[in-house]
Design a protein around this motif. Structure first.
Motif, PDB file in Angstrom:
ATOM      1  N   ILE A  62       5.697  -5.676 -11.692  1.00  0.00           N
ATOM      2  CA  ILE A  62       6.696  -5.456 -10.639  1.00  0.00           C
ATOM      3  C   ILE A  62       6.426  -4.141  -9.921  1.00  0.00           C
ATOM      4  O   ILE A  62       6.495  -4.059  -8.687  1.00  0.00           O
ATOM      5  N   ARG A  63       6.095  -3.096 -10.669  1.00  0.00           N
ATOM      6  CA  ARG A  63       5.804  -1.807 -10.041  1.00  0.00           C
ATOM      7  C   ARG A  63       4.576  -1.900  -9.132  1.00  0.00           C
ATOM      8  O   ARG A  63       4.556  -1.322  -8.047  1.00  0.00           O
ATOM      9  N   MET A  64       3.563  -2.621  -9.571  1.00  0.00           N
ATOM     10  CA  MET A  64       2.380  -2.775  -8.728  1.00  0.00           C
ATOM     11  C   MET A  64       2.714  -3.557  -7.459  1.00  0.00           C
ATOM     12  O   MET A  64       2.240  -3.222  -6.363  1.00  0.00           O
ATOM     13  N   LEU A  65       3.528  -4.605  -7.580  1.00  0.00           N
ATOM     14  CA  LEU A  65       3.919  -5.370  -6.394  1.00  0.00           C
ATOM     15  C   LEU A  65       4.721  -4.513  -5.428  1.00  0.00           C
ATOM     16  O   LEU A  65       4.550  -4.603  -4.201  1.00  0.00           O
ATOM     17  N   ILE A  66       5.593  -3.667  -5.949  1.00  0.00           N
ATOM     18  CA  ILE A  66       6.374  -2.784  -5.085  1.00  0.00           C
ATOM     19  C   ILE A  66       5.464  -1.803  -4.359  1.00  0.00           C
ATOM     20  O   ILE A  66       5.660  -1.518  -3.165  1.00  0.00           O
ATOM     21  N   VAL A  67       4.446  -1.281  -5.049  1.00  0.00           N
ATOM     22  CA  VAL A  67       3.467  -0.421  -4.375  1.00  0.00           C
ATOM     23  C   VAL A  67       2.808  -1.177  -3.233  1.00  0.00           C
ATOM     24  O   VAL A  67       2.661  -0.665  -2.109  1.00  0.00           O
ATOM     25  N   GLY A  68       2.397  -2.412  -3.498  1.00  0.00           N
ATOM     26  CA  GLY A  68       1.730  -3.192  -2.476  1.00  0.00           C
ATOM     27  C   GLY A  68       2.593  -3.430  -1.253  1.00  0.00           C
ATOM     28  O   GLY A  68       2.142  -3.274  -0.109  1.00  0.00           O
ATOM     29  N   TYR A  69       3.871  -3.777  -1.461  1.00  0.00           N
ATOM     30  CA  TYR A  69       4.744  -4.066  -0.326  1.00  0.00           C
ATOM     31  C   TYR A  69       5.236  -2.794   0.352  1.00  0.00           C
ATOM     32  O   TYR A  69       5.531  -2.808   1.547  1.00  0.00           O
ATOM     33  N   CYS A  70       5.344  -1.703  -0.379  1.00  0.00           N
ATOM     34  CA  CYS A  70       5.769  -0.443   0.243  1.00  0.00           C
ATOM     35  C   CYS A  70       4.702   0.121   1.171  1.00  0.00           C
ATOM     36  O   CYS A  70       5.026   0.749   2.186  1.00  0.00           O
ATOM     37  N   PHE A  71       3.449  -0.106   0.839  1.00  0.00           N
ATOM     38  CA  PHE A  71       2.357   0.512   1.595  1.00  0.00           C
ATOM     39  C   PHE A  71       1.503  -0.516   2.340  1.00  0.00           C
ATOM     40  O   PHE A  71       0.399  -0.211   2.763  1.00  0.00           O
ATOM     41  N   CYS A  80      -5.106  -4.164  -6.815  1.00  0.00           N
ATOM     42  CA  CYS A  80      -5.638  -3.743  -8.114  1.00  0.00           C
ATOM     43  C   CYS A  80      -6.679  -2.637  -7.939  1.00  0.00           C
ATOM     44  O   CYS A  80      -6.730  -1.689  -8.739  1.00  0.00           O
ATOM     45  N   GLU A  81      -7.498  -2.747  -6.903  1.00  0.00           N
ATOM     46  CA  GLU A  81      -8.491  -1.707  -6.644  1.00  0.00           C
ATOM     47  C   GLU A  81      -7.826  -0.393  -6.270  1.00  0.00           C
ATOM     48  O   GLU A  81      -8.247   0.683  -6.728  1.00  0.00           O
ATOM     49  N   GLU A  82      -6.768  -0.465  -5.429  1.00  0.00           N
ATOM     50  CA  GLU A  82      -6.094   0.756  -4.998  1.00  0.00           C
ATOM     51  C   GLU A  82      -5.371   1.435  -6.161  1.00  0.00           C
ATOM     52  O   GLU A  82      -5.385   2.657  -6.282  1.00  0.00           O
ATOM     53  N   VAL A  83      -4.729   0.658  -7.011  1.00  0.00           N
ATOM     54  CA  VAL A  83      -4.057   1.244  -8.172  1.00  0.00           C
ATOM     55  C   VAL A  83      -5.077   1.866  -9.118  1.00  0.00           C
ATOM     56  O   VAL A  83      -4.817   2.904  -9.740  1.00  0.00           O
ATOM     57  N   HIS A  84      -6.245   1.261  -9.210  1.00  0.00           N
ATOM     58  CA  HIS A  84      -7.302   1.824 -10.064  1.00  0.00           C
ATOM     59  C   HIS A  84      -7.769   3.186  -9.555  1.00  0.00           C
ATOM     60  O   HIS A  84      -8.059   4.087 -10.356  1.00  0.00           O
ATOM     61  N   LEU A  85      -7.805   3.370  -8.230  1.00  0.00           N
ATOM     62  CA  LEU A  85      -8.380   4.584  -7.653  1.00  0.00           C
ATOM     63  C   LEU A  85      -7.351   5.658  -7.323  1.00  0.00           C
ATOM     64  O   LEU A  85      -7.658   6.849  -7.369  1.00  0.00           O
ATOM     65  N   ASN A  86      -6.139   5.270  -6.978  1.00  0.00           N
ATOM     66  CA  ASN A  86      -5.145   6.205  -6.452  1.00  0.00           C
ATOM     67  C   ASN A  86      -4.321   6.805  -7.591  1.00  0.00           C
ATOM     68  O   ASN A  86      -3.666   6.083  -8.359  1.00  0.00           O
TER      69      ASN A  86
END
Length: 453
Positions: A62-71, A80-86
Motif C-alpha cells: 500500500i505504501r509503495m502504491l501511494i508513492v506511485g500515485y502521489c508522484f 519498483c525501480e524508483e523505490v529501489h533507488l530513491n
C-alpha cells in the motif's frame, strides 16, 4: 588548486541512517505523519493463512502504491525501480538499504485478489478521510459534486457496434470481459446496447469531448467538502451522464451512513439539475440544491414563457397574464410531467395569442412532478450563498486538473470498471494525503519553530 577524487579502497563499514537523508520538508514526511495503516493487517487477516511462509507485508504494498500515485509513477515495474533507488521512497516504505523491493508482479496478484475481495483500497481511503475529519479539514456544511472523463486503456480502432458485440462464453475470456458479462447478468433491467463497444475493455463508454475525436473512457466522480477541498467520496462509472448523476446518490448516502455527514448544500453544474435529482435533494434528503435548473421551458423567440404564467398551488392551476386558468387532467406522462392546457374559447379572442400560442389553438405548459423542488433551486439561485457556491465549485475542477496534470492520471493503465475504481480510489487517497501534508505541515524551519512556541 583543482581537487581530484582518489580511487582508494572502499571502507568496510558505513555509518548510514536513512532518517538523516530525508529532508524535513519532503512531502513524504508529511504524508507519513498522516497515514496510519495500523488496522490494515486486522482488516486483511481473513484472507491470509495462519501457516506457511510469511507473505510480503500488505502495508508495504500500500505504501509503495501511494508513492506511485502521489508522484505520478504510472508503471508498477518502474515504481519498483524508483523505490529501489530513491532513499526517500525507501524511508517511507520502511525499507532499509539492504532490504529487497517486492517484484512488480506482486501488485497485480494482490490488486485482483485480496485487495479487491476485501475492498482494501476503499478501507485505506476511508482511514485517510477519518484523519482529515480528525484534523478539522472537513466542515460538512457544503459538498460539491462533479465528474471528469478519463481515457480507458482501449484502442479506439478496436471496437464493434453495440448490437454486434458478442463473446463465446465457452472460450477463455480476459478478466475485463468476464467482469463486463457478469455485470450484464446481474443488471436488474436490460440496457440499450451502446453505440460502440471495445473488444478489450467493453465496460468503457464510447464518448467524445467537444471538438475532439471519440474514444473509450470512464468517469471519476468526486464528492468534495468545500472547506479545504478534501475528497469525501469517489466513484467510478462509465463516461455516461446518467451513471454520473446516479453516482451522486450513492456517494451522498454512503458518506452519511459511514461518517454521519450530510451537507446543508450540494453544489453542481447543470447536469445535476434534472427534475428527479432536484426532487431527491429537496424532498428526500433535505439538502439545498445549489445547481442550475435543467429547464427548456423558457422561449428565446420573444414569445411568452412559463415564467410569464403564475402558478397557484392551492388551486393546482396556472394563470395566464390575462388571468385565465390552465388546468391539468392530473395524469403524468411517461417522463413524469403534467400537461396544463388553456381553454380554446379563452385563447380564441385573446389579444396576447400571437405572442403566446401563435401556431396552436390553445396554450400548453408542461410541469414536472418535482416542479416544487425546481422552484426551490430557482429561488436559491438568486441568493448570495448560491453565488459563493459557484466559486466553491472551482475546487473540484482544480482537483481534476491536479489529477491529470500532476498525478498524470489522464489515461487508465488497468482495464475494467473494477480496476478503474481501484485507480480512482488510490488517486483520491493520494490527493487527500497531499492536501493534509500541504495544509498541516510546517512550511519552513521558521514556521516549525513558531508552531512549537
Amino acid at each position: 588548486m583543482m581537487g581530484r577524487q582518489e580511487a582508494g579502497q572502499a571502507p568496510l563499514f558505513y555509518a548510514f541512517n536513512l532518517e538523516d537523508h530525508v529532508p524535513a520538508s519532503h512531502m513524504l514526511r508529511g504524508i507519513d505523519r498522516f497515514l496510519d495503516l495500523g488496522e490494515l493487517h486486522q482488516h486483511l487477516a481473513p484472507h491470509y493463512s495462519h501457516t506457511g511462509r510469511p507473505s510480503i507485508d500488505p502495508a508495504l504494498l500500500i505504501r509503495m502504491l501511494i508513492v506511485g500515485y502521489c508522484f505520478g509513477i504510472r508503471s508498477e515495474r518502474r515504481l519498483c525501480e524508483e523505490v529501489h533507488l530513491n532513499l526517500a521512497y525507501r524511508w517511507f516504505c520502511r525499507l532499509g538499504l539492504e532490504d529487497a523491493v517486492p517484484d512488480h508482479s506482486t501488485f497485480s496478484k494482490n490488486r485482483h485478489g485480496r485487495f479487491r475481495d476485501n475492498d482494501t483500497l476503499r478501507f485505506v481511503f476511508e482511514k485517510v478521510l477519518e484523519r482529515c475529519l480528525a484534523e478539522g479539514l472537513v466542515g460538512g456544511e457544503g459538498f460539491a459534486i462533479d465528474a471528469s472523463v478519463i481515457k480507458a486503456d482501449a484502442n479506439r480502432q478496436k471496437g464493434v457496434p453495440g448490437v454486434d458485440a458478442a463473446w463465446d462464453r465457452e472460450m477463455p475470456l480476459t478478466r475485463p470481459i468476464r467482469e463486463y458479462l457478469q455485470a450484464l447478468d446481474d443488471a436488474e433491467a436490460p440496457r440499450t446496447p451502446p453505440k460502440n463497444v471495445s473488444l478489450t475493455d467493453p465496460a468503457a463508454q464510447w464518448t467524445a469531448a467537444p471538438g475532439g475525436p471519440a474514444f473509450y473512457a470512464y468517469s471519476t466522480n468526486y464528492l468534495i467538502d468545500v472547506k479545504a477541498g478534501v475528497i469525501v467520496d469517489v466513484e467510478a462509472t462509465p463516461a455516461y451522464k446518467t451513471d454520473e448523476v446516479e453516482a451522486t446518490r450513492t456517494m451522498v448516502d454512503r458518506v452519511e451512513q459511514r461518517f454521519d455527514l450530510k451537507p446543508t448544500r450540494l453544489i453542481g453544474d447543470t447536469a445535476y439539475g434534472t427534475s428527479e435529482m432536484l426532487g431527491w435533494m429537496v424532498d428526500e434528503k433535505g439538502i439545498e440544491p445549489h445547481v442550475p435548473v435543467w429547464d427548456k421551458a423558457e422561449r428565446k423567440d420573444g414569445s411568452l414563457g412559463r415564467s410569464d404564467f403564475r402558478w397557484d398551488a392551492d388551486a393546482n392551476e396556472y394563470r395566464c397574464p390575462q388571468g385565465k386558468p390552465l388546468l391539468s387532467s392530473g395524469k403524468p406522462t411517461a417522463d413524469n410531467t403534467l400537461i396544463y392546457r388553456s381553454n380554446l374559447h379563452d385563447c380564441a379572442g385573446c389579444e396576447l395569442k400571437p405572442r403566446c400560442c401563435p401556431n396552436t389553438t390553445h396554450r400548453r405548459i408542461a410541469r414536472q412532478v418535482n416542479e416544487a423542488a425546481r422552484d426551490v433551486a430557482r429561488q436559491l439561485s438568486t441568493t448570495k450563498r448560491y453565488a459563493q457556491s459557484r466559486r466553491h465549485r472551482k475546487k473540484v475542477e482544480m482537483l481534476f486538473a491536479h489529477l491529470k496534470r500532476i498525478l498524470r492520471l489522464d489515461r487508465l493503465r488497468l482495464r475494467g470498471l473494477k480496476s478503474a475504481r481501484d485507480e480512482f480510489l488510490l488517486a483520491a487517497t493520494a490527493q487527500n494525503l497531499r492536501r493534509m501534508a500541504a495544509w498541516l505541515m510546517p512550511k519552513s524551519p521558521e514556521a516549525a519553530m513558531a508552531t512549537t512556541l
